[in-house]
Each structure stands twice: as structure tokens, then as C-alpha cells.
Design a protein around this motif. Sequence first.
Motif, PDB file in Angstrom:
ATOM      1  N   ASP A  82       3.125  15.600 -11.064  1.00 15.10           N
ATOM      2  CA  ASP A  82       4.103  16.454 -11.727  1.00 15.10           C
ATOM      3  C   ASP A  82       5.170  16.950 -10.749  1.00 15.10           C
ATOM      4  O   ASP A  82       6.291  17.259 -11.150  1.00 15.10           O
ATOM      5  CB  ASP A  82       3.412  17.660 -12.382  1.00 15.10           C
ATOM      6  N   ARG A  83       4.831  16.988  -9.469  1.00 10.60           N
ATOM      7  CA  ARG A  83       5.781  17.479  -8.468  1.00 10.60           C
ATOM      8  C   ARG A  83       6.624  16.361  -7.856  1.00 10.60           C
ATOM      9  O   ARG A  83       7.849  16.462  -7.798  1.00 10.60           O
ATOM     10  CB  ARG A  83       5.039  18.233  -7.354  1.00 10.60           C
ATOM     11  N   ILE A  84       5.970  15.294  -7.374  1.00 13.13           N
ATOM     12  CA  ILE A  84       6.720  14.255  -6.641  1.00 13.13           C
ATOM     13  C   ILE A  84       6.956  12.998  -7.459  1.00 13.13           C
ATOM     14  O   ILE A  84       7.682  12.098  -7.016  1.00 13.13           O
ATOM     15  CB  ILE A  84       6.018  13.881  -5.314  1.00 13.13           C
ATOM     16  N   GLY A  85       6.338  12.889  -8.642  1.00 13.28           N
ATOM     17  CA  GLY A  85       6.569  11.727  -9.490  1.00 13.28           C
ATOM     18  C   GLY A  85       5.351  10.839  -9.626  1.00 13.28           C
ATOM     19  O   GLY A  85       4.431  10.868  -8.797  1.00 13.28           O
ATOM     20  N   ARG A  86       5.373  10.049 -10.708  1.00 13.67           N
ATOM     21  CA  ARG A  86       4.241   9.163 -10.996  1.00 13.67           C
ATOM     22  C   ARG A  86       4.187   7.998  -9.995  1.00 13.67           C
ATOM     23  O   ARG A  86       3.124   7.619  -9.508  1.00 13.67           O
ATOM     24  CB  ARG A  86       4.334   8.593 -12.407  1.00 13.67           C
ATOM     25  N   LYS A  87       5.343   7.446  -9.674  1.00  7.44           N
ATOM     26  CA  LYS A  87       5.398   6.243  -8.836  1.00  7.44           C
ATOM     27  C   LYS A  87       4.870   6.516  -7.426  1.00  7.44           C
ATOM     28  O   LYS A  87       4.032   5.757  -6.909  1.00  7.44           O
ATOM     29  CB  LYS A  87       6.835   5.718  -8.772  1.00  7.44           C
ATOM     30  N   LYS A  88       5.344   7.575  -6.789  1.00  9.73           N
ATOM     31  CA  LYS A  88       4.911   7.866  -5.421  1.00  9.73           C
ATOM     32  C   LYS A  88       3.413   8.144  -5.358  1.00  9.73           C
ATOM     33  O   LYS A  88       2.739   7.762  -4.393  1.00  9.73           O
ATOM     34  CB  LYS A  88       5.692   9.058  -4.871  1.00  9.73           C
ATOM     35  N   THR A  89       2.890   8.808  -6.383  1.00 13.11           N
ATOM     36  CA  THR A  89       1.456   9.106  -6.394  1.00 13.11           C
ATOM     37  C   THR A  89       0.637   7.832  -6.587  1.00 13.11           C
ATOM     38  O   THR A  89      -0.439   7.671  -6.000  1.00 13.11           O
ATOM     39  CB  THR A  89       1.140  10.131  -7.490  1.00 13.11           C
ATOM     40  N   ILE A  91       1.567   4.895  -5.493  1.00 16.75           N
ATOM     41  CA  ILE A  91       1.638   4.207  -4.202  1.00 16.75           C
ATOM     42  C   ILE A  91       0.577   4.750  -3.248  1.00 16.75           C
ATOM     43  O   ILE A  91      -0.072   3.989  -2.510  1.00 16.75           O
ATOM     44  CB  ILE A  91       3.052   4.336  -3.602  1.00 16.75           C
ATOM     45  N   LEU A  92       0.388   6.070  -3.255  1.00 16.30           N
ATOM     46  CA  LEU A  92      -0.673   6.664  -2.443  1.00 16.30           C
ATOM     47  C   LEU A  92      -2.038   6.098  -2.840  1.00 16.30           C
ATOM     48  O   LEU A  92      -2.873   5.786  -1.983  1.00 16.30           O
ATOM     49  CB  LEU A  92      -0.666   8.184  -2.617  1.00 16.30           C
ATOM     50  N   SER A  93      -2.262   5.944  -4.138  1.00 14.51           N
ATOM     51  CA  SER A  93      -3.511   5.361  -4.624  1.00 14.51           C
ATOM     52  C   SER A  93      -3.710   3.959  -4.079  1.00 14.51           C
ATOM     53  O   SER A  93      -4.800   3.606  -3.604  1.00 14.51           O
ATOM     54  CB  SER A  93      -3.508   5.343  -6.156  1.00 14.51           C
ATOM     55  N   GLY A  94      -2.665   3.129  -4.132  1.00 15.28           N
ATOM     56  CA  GLY A  94      -2.753   1.763  -3.626  1.00 15.28           C
ATOM     57  C   GLY A  94      -3.088   1.711  -2.143  1.00 15.28           C
ATOM     58  O   GLY A  94      -3.868   0.856  -1.694  1.00 15.28           O
ATOM     59  N   PHE A  95      -2.521   2.627  -1.374  1.00 11.52           N
ATOM     60  CA  PHE A  95      -2.806   2.690   0.061  1.00 11.52           C
ATOM     61  C   PHE A  95      -4.276   3.017   0.308  1.00 11.52           C
ATOM     62  O   PHE A  95      -4.940   2.396   1.150  1.00 11.52           O
ATOM     63  CB  PHE A  95      -1.901   3.739   0.723  1.00 11.52           C
ATOM     64  N   LEU A  96      -4.811   3.981  -0.442  1.00 10.96           N
ATOM     65  CA  LEU A  96      -6.208   4.381  -0.260  1.00 10.96           C
ATOM     66  C   LEU A  96      -7.171   3.276  -0.677  1.00 10.96           C
ATOM     67  O   LEU A  96      -8.203   3.058  -0.025  1.00 10.96           O
ATOM     68  CB  LEU A  96      -6.484   5.665  -1.053  1.00 10.96           C
ATOM     69  N   PHE A  97      -6.851   2.558  -1.757  1.00 10.85           N
ATOM     70  CA  PHE A  97      -7.664   1.406  -2.156  1.00 10.85           C
ATOM     71  C   PHE A  97      -7.752   0.390  -1.014  1.00 10.85           C
ATOM     72  O   PHE A  97      -8.833  -0.122  -0.701  1.00 10.85           O
ATOM     73  CB  PHE A  97      -7.055   0.731  -3.377  1.00 10.85           C
ATOM     74  N   SER A  98      -6.605   0.078  -0.420  1.00 11.15           N
ATOM     75  CA  SER A  98      -6.544  -0.933   0.637  1.00 11.15           C
ATOM     76  C   SER A  98      -7.355  -0.498   1.856  1.00 11.15           C
ATOM     77  O   SER A  98      -8.129  -1.281   2.421  1.00 11.15           O
ATOM     78  CB  SER A  98      -5.084  -1.187   1.037  1.00 11.15           C
ATOM     79  N   LEU A  99      -7.178   0.758   2.257  1.00 10.40           N
ATOM     80  CA  LEU A  99      -7.889   1.275   3.429  1.00 10.40           C
ATOM     81  C   LEU A  99      -9.395   1.270   3.195  1.00 10.40           C
ATOM     82  O   LEU A  99     -10.182   0.888   4.079  1.00 10.40           O
ATOM     83  CB  LEU A  99      -7.405   2.701   3.719  1.00 10.40           C
ATOM     84  N   SER A 100      -9.823   1.651   2.004  1.00 10.79           N
ATOM     85  CA  SER A 100     -11.255   1.694   1.692  1.00 10.79           C
ATOM     86  C   SER A 100     -11.879   0.301   1.694  1.00 10.79           C
ATOM     87  O   SER A 100     -12.966   0.093   2.259  1.00 10.79           O
ATOM     88  CB  SER A 100     -11.459   2.353   0.322  1.00 10.79           C
ATOM     89  N   ALA A 203      -6.006  -4.980  -3.774  1.00 12.58           N
ATOM     90  CA  ALA A 203      -5.559  -3.639  -3.389  1.00 12.58           C
ATOM     91  C   ALA A 203      -4.225  -3.694  -2.656  1.00 12.58           C
ATOM     92  O   ALA A 203      -3.309  -2.904  -2.940  1.00 12.58           O
ATOM     93  CB  ALA A 203      -6.618  -2.963  -2.525  1.00 12.58           C
ATOM     94  N   ILE A 204      -4.107  -4.600  -1.725  1.00 13.41           N
ATOM     95  CA  ILE A 204      -2.844  -4.737  -0.978  1.00 13.41           C
ATOM     96  C   ILE A 204      -1.731  -5.224  -1.903  1.00 13.41           C
ATOM     97  O   ILE A 204      -0.584  -4.764  -1.819  1.00 13.41           O
ATOM     98  CB  ILE A 204      -3.034  -5.686   0.225  1.00 13.41           C
ATOM     99  N   LEU A 205      -2.053  -6.150  -2.817  1.00 14.25           N
ATOM    100  CA  LEU A 205      -1.069  -6.624  -3.794  1.00 14.25           C
ATOM    101  C   LEU A 205      -0.577  -5.470  -4.665  1.00 14.25           C
ATOM    102  O   LEU A 205       0.621  -5.334  -4.923  1.00 14.25           O
ATOM    103  CB  LEU A 205      -1.696  -7.720  -4.657  1.00 14.25           C
ATOM    104  N   PHE A 206      -1.492  -4.624  -5.128  1.00  8.63           N
ATOM    105  CA  PHE A 206      -1.138  -3.453  -5.928  1.00  8.63           C
ATOM    106  C   PHE A 206      -0.197  -2.534  -5.156  1.00  8.63           C
ATOM    107  O   PHE A 206       0.846  -2.101  -5.669  1.00  8.63           O
ATOM    108  CB  PHE A 206      -2.428  -2.713  -6.297  1.00  8.63           C
ATOM    109  N   PHE A 207      -0.556  -2.233  -3.931  1.00  9.70           N
ATOM    110  CA  PHE A 207       0.249  -1.348  -3.085  1.00  9.70           C
ATOM    111  C   PHE A 207       1.683  -1.869  -2.928  1.00  9.70           C
ATOM    112  O   PHE A 207       2.650  -1.109  -3.067  1.00  9.70           O
ATOM    113  CB  PHE A 207      -0.423  -1.217  -1.718  1.00  9.70           C
ATOM    114  N   LEU A 208       1.828  -3.166  -2.704  1.00  8.85           N
ATOM    115  CA  LEU A 208       3.164  -3.732  -2.470  1.00  8.85           C
ATOM    116  C   LEU A 208       4.000  -3.801  -3.740  1.00  8.85           C
ATOM    117  O   LEU A 208       5.202  -3.489  -3.735  1.00  8.85           O
ATOM    118  CB  LEU A 208       3.026  -5.126  -1.852  1.00  8.85           C
ATOM    119  N   THR A 209       3.406  -4.202  -4.860  1.00  4.17           N
ATOM    120  CA  THR A 209       4.189  -4.370  -6.094  1.00  4.17           C
ATOM    121  C   THR A 209       4.636  -3.035  -6.687  1.00  4.17           C
ATOM    122  O   THR A 209       5.616  -2.982  -7.436  1.00  4.17           O
ATOM    123  CB  THR A 209       3.400  -5.153  -7.162  1.00  4.17           C
TER     124      THR A 209
END
Length: 471
Positions: A82-89, A91-100, A203-209
Motif C-alpha cells: 500500500d505504501r511503495i506499490g504492488r510491483k516493487k513488493t 520484486i522483493l518476493s522474487g529476490f527472496l525466493f531466489s535466495l532461499s 525463482a530467478i525467472l520470476f524475479f527478472l520478468t
Amino acid sequence: MVNNFFSKKQAEQKAGNSFLVFIAVTASVGGFLFGYDTAVVSGTIGLVKAQFELDAIMEGWFVSSALVGCIGGVLVAGELSDRIGRKKTLILSGFLFSLSALGCMIPETHSELVFYRILGGIGVGIASILSPLYISEVSPAHLRGRMVALYQLAIAVGILSAYFTNAWLLDLGDSTDIQQGFLHEIFVEEVWRSMFGLESIPAILFFLTLFFIPESPRWLSSKDRNQEAKIILERIEGNVIADEDIRSIKSAIAKEEKGTWNILFHPGIRVAMFVGILLAILSQFTGINAIIYYGPRILEEAGLKLSEALGGQVFIGFINVVATIFTIWKIDSFGRKKLLLAGVSGMALSLTTIGILFLFNLTSGSLVLIFILVFCASFSIGFGPVVWVLLSEIYPTNVRGRAMSLATFSLWIGTAVIGQVVPWMLETLGASWTFFVFAICCIPVPFILKKIPETKGMSLEDIESVWQKDE
């Protein structure tokens, strides 16, 4: 001239539909990762338990640790989106998936593995809110049900992929001639590492797209960025409908309290909040994740070997996908409530039957597997996709992220409880009464559905106005 006009409109509509499908499928990859991350653990439990010598409590913690991460992700995702937007949040999810996914291949201790599972869980928690919410906010009313249901299809495909790769990797570990080195460790000696690690590819594909999709037009409008919102809606729906949508969105937002939690406690919206929380909890207490996490163990109790049980899990995943495709086809014509009632009825019947089969030791042959398949198909027709669709539809724009956080927080609390207590239930109550308890949890659903409107074909703003009339 008339022909040229209609040709142009058809071309615009086709381009808009293609754009909508692209962004909906991209966001739905979060669901695929959700499904894979949730289900992959089913094939690793026995292997990890043996390697790290886990007792029943620590086994439950290994399974539920990712769910604790999910709860953390849910708690921050709504406010953040609600503060920074749906898209940026997202992207954070995609990064965490990849790292995990990458991290779960390399731990030397149980604690390290749990740490990376928690990171992945945070990513799952964020995606479980933002993927369906985002799809709902970009989709036209007449397509919204099936577009959001794509998310559940992606979950089902992710679950199927996890089951398939678990079975394939287990077979590969038994048959490969790799004798030493890192590949021997992750594919033969400790095959659970590769089961987790393969998630890194999607996960990496999700993060990039995610960098190539637009921001939610409704979120942009809630931040007074109406021109940006209009441009996105024009690409999806065309000029005329985009103008109408912008006016409707602005009118609805003008009636809301700006970004406060107080809206959720208004009489009408309070009912929506309560209904969402109850449906979210019951979707887990009816036992779907017991099948996803502990399916191999349950099937082994029915007399199957581990390899056969994992093969049975693959078949369960396939049925989930087929049933979800049916729901995507029919959700915008049958409606949400009708599908949910049909699905819950099938779940209650199959759960009761499975309990009876275990109670009277009638588990030889394929009867248990058949009724588990009926249960999973019923879940994928009703609870699976419909709950996500409803949760993405019924809350006001200004606090939709936060409202979904509360409802999805309840869902993950239910999931964490199931992940932790099912080993205890199976040991203490036995398989029969475990399934009877799940069947009892189906009973309240028809009564809850009487409290909500049928939302098929309604714009998000029209749905919001229904709740406001009750205030």
C-alpha cells in the motif's frame, strides 16, 4: 470507415488481451513458486529427518519453519504494497525466493536449512497476497475471476512440478553413475538438496520478468497518479472503458478514508473482513496441506512404498491441475459461491470416506488414493481458486493490501498449525480421526457464504459499494 473502426477496435482488444495475459501469467509465477516451495518439502521430510536425526517436534518445525516465514511475509506485505506499490513488493518476493532456493542446497546444519526455508517462506507470504491482488487490480470485471484463478492454477502446477521432480530425483539418485563431488552430494548422497535447489530456476525467472510488468493502475490512482493509471488501463481495455474505470476508481477512493485501518471496522467492511478471515482459516483446517506435506506418509500408512507414495503424489498434483483448469473455465459463468459450495461438499464426503477406510483398515489397494484424489479435485474446484479470488475482490482500494494481509495472515496461521500438529495427530489420533476432524471443518462454509454477495461480473468498485450500503 465502419469496417476500419471495428478492425481497429478488434486489434486494440486483441493487443489488450495479450498484454493482460502477459502480466497475469508473470504475476502468477509467484503462485507457481508458492506451490513448489510448499510441496517440495513432502519429498524431503524423511531424508532430512534421517540426516539430522530429528524427533517429531523438530520434524514439525522443519515443515512449519517456512510457514513462520510466510506469516512474517504476510505481516509486512500489505502495508508495504500500500505504501511503495504492488510491483516493487513482488520484486522483493522474487529476490527472496531466489535466495532461499540457492541457500537450501548448501546448509551444513539443520538450523541453516531452517533459516533459508524461513527466507523462502517470507517470499511465499508476500506472493500469496500480492500476486492475486495485483492480478485482480489489473483485470476487467468480466475476466477477473479466471485471471485471478490463474494464480491457483500456477500453485497447482507448482505442486505438481514439486511432486514430479521429487519422484524423478529420487529415481535419478538410485540409478545415476555419478560417483563423487558436489553433483554426487546433491543428486545421490543428499538428494533433498537438489529437490530444493531446482526451485532457483523459476525463482530467478520470476524475479527478472517482474521488471517488465506495469504498476497496478488502482494503486496508482490511490496515489493520485491518475494519468499513469489511465495509460495502463488503455493498454488493457481501450480508451473508452479506461475513462469509465478511472472515473469509477476515483469516485470510490474519494469515499474512502485515506489509507487508514479504520475502514476495516466499518459495519459493512467488517463483515467482509470477518468472512475473509474465516474462509482463509477453514481452507487450511479442511486438510489440504496435510495431503501436500504428509501425503507420502499417509499413503505409506495405507500400504504403499515411498517411491510408490511419491508417484501417487504426482498423480494428486495432476488432478489438482485438471480441476483448477475447469474452475478457470467456469468461475466467471457459474460464479464464486456455487463453485465453492460444490467443492466443499465433495471435500466433506471424501474426507469422511477416507476416515472410515482407515478406521476399518480398508486401506489395501487404491481406495484411499482414489478418495484423496476426489478430495484434491474438490479443493481445486472450490476452496483453492475461489478463496483467492474472493480475497482479492472484496476490500476497498486504499487498504486492499492491508486487508488481504489480515485475511492471508489467518490463512498462514492455519497452515502453520496444520504443518506442526499433523505428525502429532497421525501418531495420537490416528489417520481415521485426523480425517474426521478435517471433515468437520467443512461444515461452517455454507453458512459463511450466506453473508457475502456473488461477485461475478461486478467491478471492484461495485463490490465495495455493496459493503458500504450495509454500513
